[in-house]
Motif scaffolding. Structure first.
Motif, mmCIF file in Angstrom:
data_model
loop_
_atom_site.group_PDB
_atom_site.id
_atom_site.type_symbol
_atom_site.label_atom_id
_atom_site.label_comp_id
_atom_site.label_asym_id
_atom_site.label_seq_id
_atom_site.Cartn_x
_atom_site.Cartn_y
_atom_site.Cartn_z
ATOM 1 N N ASN A 152 0.846 -1.191 0.000
ATOM 2 C CA ASN A 152 0.000 0.000 0.000
ATOM 3 C C ASN A 152 0.886 1.248 0.000
ATOM 4 N N TYR A 153 0.561 2.210 -0.835
ATOM 5 C CA TYR A 153 1.310 3.469 -0.899
ATOM 6 C C TYR A 153 1.374 4.130 0.480
ATOM 7 N N ALA A 154 0.314 3.958 1.256
ATOM 8 C CA ALA A 154 0.250 4.578 2.581
ATOM 9 C C ALA A 154 1.085 3.813 3.609
ATOM 10 N N GLY A 155 1.579 2.617 3.214
ATOM 11 C CA GLY A 155 2.385 1.814 4.123
ATOM 12 C C GLY A 155 1.762 0.454 4.398
ATOM 13 N N GLY A 156 2.591 -0.553 4.618
ATOM 14 C CA GLY A 156 2.105 -1.894 4.902
ATOM 15 C C GLY A 156 1.503 -2.574 3.690
ATOM 16 N N LYS A 157 0.754 -3.629 3.956
ATOM 17 C CA LYS A 157 0.102 -4.383 2.893
ATOM 18 C C LYS A 157 -1.411 -4.345 3.080
ATOM 19 N N THR A 158 -2.133 -4.504 1.984
ATOM 20 C CA THR A 158 -3.601 -4.487 2.028
ATOM 21 C C THR A 158 -4.128 -5.658 1.206
ATOM 22 N N LYS A 159 -5.095 -6.388 1.797
ATOM 23 C CA LYS A 159 -5.698 -7.515 1.090
ATOM 24 C C LYS A 159 -7.188 -7.257 0.878
ATOM 25 N N LEU A 160 -7.768 -7.994 -0.046
ATOM 26 C CA LEU A 160 -9.178 -7.785 -0.382
ATOM 27 C C LEU A 160 -10.073 -7.963 0.841
ATOM 28 N N GLU A 161 -9.737 -8.922 1.694
ATOM 29 C CA GLU A 161 -10.561 -9.211 2.861
ATOM 30 C C GLU A 161 -10.657 -8.028 3.829
ATOM 31 N N ASP A 162 -9.734 -7.080 3.726
ATOM 32 C CA ASP A 162 -9.778 -5.894 4.587
ATOM 33 C C ASP A 162 -11.013 -5.040 4.316
ATOM 34 N N PHE A 163 -11.654 -5.249 3.158
ATOM 35 C CA PHE A 163 -12.807 -4.439 2.770
ATOM 36 C C PHE A 163 -14.135 -5.185 2.942
ATOM 37 N N LYS A 164 -14.099 -6.295 3.648
ATOM 38 C CA LYS A 164 -15.312 -7.102 3.838
ATOM 39 C C LYS A 164 -16.409 -6.247 4.468
ATOM 40 N N GLY A 165 -17.618 -6.357 3.932
ATOM 41 C CA GLY A 165 -18.747 -5.564 4.424
ATOM 42 C C GLY A 165 -18.985 -4.322 3.592
#
Length: 337
Positions: free
Chosen positions: A207-220
């Motif tokens: 993620n440009y903002a830092g760390g990693k992001t996965k699809l499951e982070d957007f659940k809901g």
């Protein structure tokens, strides 16, 4: 006899001077709002031909020994096509804030290069995505018209014959390439239609903002994904529209995620463009550009590509409407209002 002898010597000397001059071309220019300290000239295989330094004032001047032909000119962030030939004395003027719209040439070789600069604007006006999405009859009709229009613009007897031949070859290659692309697109559309209402493949990207992001982070939440790259003109053309969509649906139950398929070597370029364009949403960098698993599972072979996923992780549309399309807002309003 002596007069003829000296006349012959003078002629030989003149021809020798012309031959020497035609062993290279001169290229100079003024660049406003320069993006870097150099411009790069590349051949058709993307091989670097010349790196030309730009002064702090945005000016440059150099010579090159080239085979007559179409070359790429890049300032690091933007790209355009130029026609170069020994004997040219070419002067470029442009503003990187506008780039294609601002490019003008003067001097020997200006006619062909001003043609190319204007032609690139015509190319941007052609919505190839829309054309490729049409039925076969309309696609071929639209493509034939584009080819005819491209050839019509070449009807200028003052243009270099070598340049005209190269342009005609490029037009034919583009036409044949578009036909091949259409066939691939048709098969891809069949595959995309089968993805509807199935669980989406996942990702886990930097993620440009830092760390990693996965699809499951957007659940809901609904997730609208933009697959793009910094070098992709049509992708960048969608940026202003995407910003407006993000603004309109800010605070609604939807996340906007942009996934770059840039090569790893262009990571810094990606970061710089995000900062320069003040891109919003969630900015992610795919782990292996086109060979990233998420990209392959969606069968993505051209960009920009937009994907809409529902709050449970199921695919609503594997090839969603673009931000510039009114159709997208109709669909999002149905889900979010």
């Amino acid at each position: 006899m002596k007069k003829l002898f000296f006349t012959a010597l003078a002629l030989i000397s003149t021809l020798s001077g012309m031959a020497q001059k035609n062993k290279y071309m001169t290229f100079q220019g003024e660049i406003a709002n320069k993006n870097g300290d150099a411009i790069y000239i590349t051949d058709g295989k993307n091989k670097l031909i010349k790196k030309i330094q730009i002064s702090s004032e945005g000016t440059f001047k150099d010579t090159m020994n080239v085979v007559p032909g179409r070359y790429g000119l890049s300032d690091g962030n933007e790209f355009t096509i130029v026609y170069l030939k020994n004997g040219f004395d070419l002067a470029l003027k442009m503003d990187t804030k506008m780039f294609d719209e601002s490019i003008t040439y003067k001097g020997k070789g200006a006619l062909e290069n001003n043609f190319l600069a204007k032609n690139s604007l015509y190319e941007e006006q052609t919505d190839m995505g829309k054309l490729l999405a049409a039925n076969e009859v309309d696609f071929l009709k639209g493509l034939e018209k584009k080819k005819a229009d491209d050839l019509k613009r070449l009807e200028n007897t003052k243009l270099d014959p070598v340049f005209i031949d190269l342009q005609k070859k490029t037009i034919d290659e583009n036409y044949n390439g578009a036909v091949t692309c259409y066939k691939m697109n048709y098969e891809a559309n069949l595959a995309k239609s089968k993805l509807a209402n199935t669980m989406s493949p996942s990702f886990n990207y930097d993620n440009y903002a830092g760390g990693k992001t996965k699809l499951e982070d957007f659940k809901g939440k609904y997730v609208y994904i933009d697959v793009w790259a910094t070098w992709c003109g049509p992708c960048r053309a969608e940026i202003p529209f995407l910003k407006k969509i993000e603004e309109k649906y800010h605070g609604k139950n939807i996340s906007f995620v942009s996934i770059s398929v840039d090569a790893q070597k262009d990571l810094d370029k990606w970061k710089a463009l995000i900062k320069e364009k003040e891109l919003g949403g969630v900015q992610l960098f795919a782990d292996n550009n086109w060979n990233s698993q998420f990209i392959k599972e969606y069968g993505i072979n051209s960009i920009p590509r937009f994907i809409l996923i529902d709050p449970t992780g199921k695919i609503v549309n594997a090839d969603a409407a673009r931000p510039s399309s009114a159709e997208l807002q109709v669909q999002l309003d149905a889900f979010l209002n």
